[in-house]
Design a protein around this motif. Structure first.
Motif, mmCIF file in Angstrom:
data_model
loop_
_atom_site.group_PDB
_atom_site.id
_atom_site.type_symbol
_atom_site.label_atom_id
_atom_site.label_comp_id
_atom_site.label_asym_id
_atom_site.label_seq_id
_atom_site.Cartn_x
_atom_site.Cartn_y
_atom_site.Cartn_z
ATOM 1 N N TYR A 202 7.499 -3.438 -24.747
ATOM 2 C CA TYR A 202 7.087 -2.096 -25.150
ATOM 3 C C TYR A 202 7.430 -1.033 -24.111
ATOM 4 O O TYR A 202 7.729 -1.341 -22.952
ATOM 5 C CB TYR A 202 5.584 -2.081 -25.425
ATOM 6 N N GLY A 203 7.341 0.216 -24.551
ATOM 7 C CA GLY A 203 7.553 1.358 -23.665
ATOM 8 C C GLY A 203 6.379 1.584 -22.730
ATOM 9 O O GLY A 203 5.397 0.823 -22.758
ATOM 10 N N TRP A 204 6.479 2.610 -21.923
ATOM 11 C CA TRP A 204 5.422 2.904 -20.955
ATOM 12 C C TRP A 204 5.376 4.400 -20.661
ATOM 13 O O TRP A 204 6.283 5.138 -21.012
ATOM 14 C CB TRP A 204 5.626 2.100 -19.667
ATOM 15 N N ILE A 205 4.303 4.798 -20.007
ATOM 16 C CA ILE A 205 4.098 6.208 -19.654
ATOM 17 C C ILE A 205 4.884 6.491 -18.375
ATOM 18 O O ILE A 205 4.662 5.846 -17.352
ATOM 19 C CB ILE A 205 2.592 6.506 -19.526
ATOM 20 N N LYS A 206 5.799 7.446 -18.456
ATOM 21 C CA LYS A 206 6.803 7.698 -17.428
ATOM 22 C C LYS A 206 6.296 8.616 -16.307
ATOM 23 O O LYS A 206 5.314 9.336 -16.495
ATOM 24 C CB LYS A 206 8.031 8.332 -18.078
ATOM 25 N N PRO A 207 7.021 8.627 -15.157
ATOM 26 C CA PRO A 207 6.647 9.524 -14.063
ATOM 27 C C PRO A 207 6.510 10.988 -14.488
ATOM 28 O O PRO A 207 5.612 11.683 -14.024
ATOM 29 C CB PRO A 207 7.797 9.341 -13.060
ATOM 30 N N SER A 208 7.391 11.465 -15.364
ATOM 31 C CA SER A 208 7.307 12.871 -15.790
ATOM 32 C C SER A 208 5.957 13.149 -16.458
ATOM 33 O O SER A 208 5.355 14.200 -16.234
ATOM 34 C CB SER A 208 8.443 13.194 -16.774
ATOM 35 N N GLN A 209 5.487 12.204 -17.262
ATOM 36 C CA GLN A 209 4.217 12.390 -17.970
ATOM 37 C C GLN A 209 3.031 12.293 -17.004
ATOM 38 O O GLN A 209 2.059 13.032 -17.114
ATOM 39 C CB GLN A 209 4.078 11.325 -19.061
ATOM 40 N N GLN A 210 3.148 11.379 -16.051
ATOM 41 C CA GLN A 210 2.072 11.203 -15.075
ATOM 42 C C GLN A 210 1.985 12.402 -14.138
ATOM 43 O O GLN A 210 0.900 12.816 -13.728
ATOM 44 C CB GLN A 210 2.292 9.921 -14.272
ATOM 45 N N PHE A 211 3.149 12.945 -13.807
ATOM 46 C CA PHE A 211 3.183 14.148 -12.969
ATOM 47 C C PHE A 211 2.531 15.303 -13.716
ATOM 48 O O PHE A 211 1.695 16.020 -13.151
ATOM 49 C CB PHE A 211 4.631 14.475 -12.605
ATOM 50 N N TRP A 212 2.868 15.487 -14.992
ATOM 51 C CA TRP A 212 2.256 16.528 -15.814
ATOM 52 C C TRP A 212 0.741 16.314 -15.885
ATOM 53 O O TRP A 212 -0.045 17.248 -15.712
ATOM 54 C CB TRP A 212 2.863 16.540 -17.224
ATOM 55 N N PHE A 213 0.328 15.074 -16.121
ATOM 56 C CA PHE A 213 -1.104 14.764 -16.217
ATOM 57 C C PHE A 213 -1.832 15.133 -14.919
ATOM 58 O O PHE A 213 -2.876 15.789 -14.932
ATOM 59 C CB PHE A 213 -1.307 13.274 -16.542
ATOM 60 N N GLY B 243 2.210 2.444 -13.364
ATOM 61 C CA GLY B 243 1.345 3.151 -12.428
ATOM 62 C C GLY B 243 0.387 4.167 -13.024
ATOM 63 O O GLY B 243 -0.300 4.865 -12.278
ATOM 64 N N PHE B 244 0.287 4.244 -14.340
ATOM 65 C CA PHE B 244 -0.560 5.296 -14.904
ATOM 66 C C PHE B 244 -2.032 5.073 -14.569
ATOM 67 O O PHE B 244 -2.782 6.025 -14.368
ATOM 68 C CB PHE B 244 -0.357 5.410 -16.419
ATOM 69 N N PHE B 245 -2.452 3.809 -14.471
ATOM 70 C CA PHE B 245 -3.853 3.577 -14.121
ATOM 71 C C PHE B 245 -4.152 4.119 -12.722
ATOM 72 O O PHE B 245 -5.174 4.766 -12.495
ATOM 73 C CB PHE B 245 -4.222 2.092 -14.220
ATOM 74 N N THR B 246 -3.240 3.884 -11.781
ATOM 75 C CA THR B 246 -3.400 4.433 -10.431
ATOM 76 C C THR B 246 -3.465 5.953 -10.490
ATOM 77 O O THR B 246 -4.299 6.582 -9.823
ATOM 78 C CB THR B 246 -2.224 3.978 -9.539
ATOM 79 N N SER B 247 -2.597 6.562 -11.293
ATOM 80 C CA SER B 247 -2.589 8.021 -11.416
ATOM 81 C C SER B 247 -3.917 8.543 -11.956
ATOM 82 O O SER B 247 -4.400 9.597 -11.543
ATOM 83 C CB SER B 247 -1.466 8.464 -12.355
ATOM 84 N N ILE B 248 -4.502 7.801 -12.879
ATOM 85 C CA ILE B 248 -5.781 8.204 -13.472
ATOM 86 C C ILE B 248 -6.900 8.117 -12.437
ATOM 87 O O ILE B 248 -7.690 9.043 -12.281
ATOM 88 C CB ILE B 248 -6.100 7.308 -14.689
ATOM 89 N N VAL B 249 -6.935 6.997 -11.728
ATOM 90 C CA VAL B 249 -7.989 6.820 -10.717
ATOM 91 C C VAL B 249 -7.846 7.890 -9.641
ATOM 92 O O VAL B 249 -8.825 8.472 -9.169
ATOM 93 C CB VAL B 249 -7.934 5.405 -10.107
#
Lengths: 331, 331
Positions: free
Chosen positions: B159-170, B226-232
């Motif tokens: 499957y796909g995943w949440i990319k750096p661009s999206q995590q940066f925006w978040f 890495g999205f979980f890390t970005s969230i935390v």
């Protein structure tokens, strides 16, 4: 290098017979030996350039640490480790000092990208030889990143990590380089990335699938911030080079990318008495078409002969019979 | 919902006695029942809104799928799953259609952020009640992300995943909301995030530490982006809600964040005969100071009584005697 106050700063973990006359100057001598024997085109320092805690003055320590590179007049580049800011300058201050030094290609951060985390995130394009078709395009993409020092998030212990802002910048840069490369020639430029703290994926190797040694745990962050996924997705980077673990010096291959340690270099850093300090050499060869055809590496030991060990090919362009998989475009 | 062609599209995995009269319309009836019983202020659809492969016309399927929400005149929001683009519209086309529909708060992508990956990345600010101090600030930050469909990188299956661009925006959005919140009041707004594909961290739970059931493997990407890390790291998001796995419906807590499934809802999707389709409810309570004081959740089963199960508190503001850890600022 873990440089501190030069002659006054003693060596760590050397043999009893070496101890009396061993100091930071041995680190300087080792750099000079490496430069003389390899005559490199670029010298890269992968962080903990100074060991801030023992450095009386950060700027003086840096001046002394980088002096051999500067004297050689060879271009050099540095990134930050987790110890560089422990003296009289902040991480920003350390990096701001480095970029003013002679013959360095280091940069504080990419222009036009304000919100990036850390200091010392930048890229360098290595162009082809003058007078050839590749003289105005990057034949080798070099990326330098700040992997941070320590987590500032209470629920996450341990070391810092490469943040989404940095990964976004990296992917944007890689994408733009690929576009430019496609416009000028068919062959895509391979890339190399340099930063201090090894990624969690460095723990996925053992003796059976790496070259070199693993003599201590992998001191990566306790979380995975996804940079390895970002690298595989971008596709150009063929090898990573980190510092941090002074007793590990291996290279292992995962998803088409080599994960390498530079090898413990500095004498004022923990090590293993009788186990020589070492440095990694990377050699990039151009083919007849002026594109990079292979990337090789070996290490040299700071012994009498400056012995070469662990020579290996990191990447070979497929058209030359190498093992690169067919690249796939994103989206 | 896995909506396709309405009455013509049969149910999957229901009891033999249900089969004859079961179709997409049962999914619509279930939405209507949920709306009547819960009278929500917002309805969120976590992707695979339509099962594109069986939908003759993507736009018609979406019109039918979201019709109960639209008829209710309650604001609604949707993200994309991995099946939405398998009919007559691309992912961009599907999201472009959704944002034109009545009463939706869905957005194609954030304005002023060109290079974001995917479609349907946006955030909503829930402001406090009119006439109070919090009426002009977000008391609850809602994030919606496109978790992609399938990997396009040859060395990464799945499957796909949440990319750096999206995590940066978040992270940028979260940071700006925190700044605005600090300027207007002391209390930081908690956040919730909605996307389709569960993160690899969903696999870190078992019966001993979650509420609900795990009846199949966690179908996350094969890599950690890495999205979980970005969230935390961002700190505001207290719970994630995903779809994708129709037989898992649990919530588990990791590093102060609840990782929740919505629960299998649609009748034209795999399920388990005799195991009721279900939906998750999230209730956010305001304290006397007009800030959010707690976030609770439960599920309702599509049985005769619309039974409530697995009620739990996801977050409680610490000043109200809850268990939130002291927030720590970045940098």
């Amino acid at each position: 290098m873990h440089y501190a106050d030069g002659r006054k700063t003693p060596c760590e973990d050397v043999l009893p017979k070496q101890l009396a006359h061993c100091s930071d100057l041995n680190t300087s001598i080792f750099i000079n030996r490496m430069i003389k024997s390899e005559k490199p085109d670029l010298i890269v320092f992968t962080g903990d350039n100074i060991f801030g805690f023992d450095a009386t003055d950060a700027a003086s320590s840096m001046n002394a640490a980088f002096a051999p590179a500067i004297s050689s007049k060879i271009p050099w580049a540095a990134v930050l480790g987790n110890h560089d800011q422990e003296s009289t300058l902040s991480r920003e201050g350390v990096m701001k000092h480095i970029v003013t030094m002679k013959h360095t290609l280091s940069q504080l951060n990419p222009q036009g990208f304000k919100a990036i985390d850390g200091f010392g995130n930048y890229n360098l394009e290595v162009h082809g030889p003058e007078g050839t078709n590749s003289m105005n395009k990057s034949v080798l993409n070099l990326y330098f990143l700040d992997s941070g020092d320590y987590s500032t998030v209470s629920s996450i212990p341990g070391y810092g990590w490469i943040k989404p802002s940095q990964q976004f910048w990296f992917q944007e840069t890689s994408r733009n380089l690929k576009k430019k490369s496609k416009a000028k020639a068919k062959a895509e430029a391979p890339g190399l990335a340099y930063f201090h703290i090894p990624l969690p994926e460095y723990a996925m190797f053992d003796k059976s699938n790496f070259t070199g040694v693993r003599q201590e745990g992998i001191s990566s962050p306790t979380v995975n911030s996804g940079f390895f996924t970002s690298i595989v997705e971008a596709g150009d980077v063929k090898a990573l080079f980190t510092g941090h673990d002074h007793l590990n010096d291996f290279c292992g291959r995962l998803s088409g990318v080599h994960l390498c340690y530079g090898g413990g270099f500095g004498y004022h850093a923990y090590g293993k008495a009788g186990w020589a300090r070492r440095a990694r050499v990377v050699v990039v060869d151009l083919g007849k078409d002026e594109n990079v055809k292979s990337i090789k590496t070996w290490k040299r030991l700071d012994d009498e002969k400056l012995s070469v060990i662990d020579e290996e090919v990191l990447w070979r362009r497929r058209s030359s019979g190498g093992r690169r998989k067919k690249p796939v475009d994103r989206g």
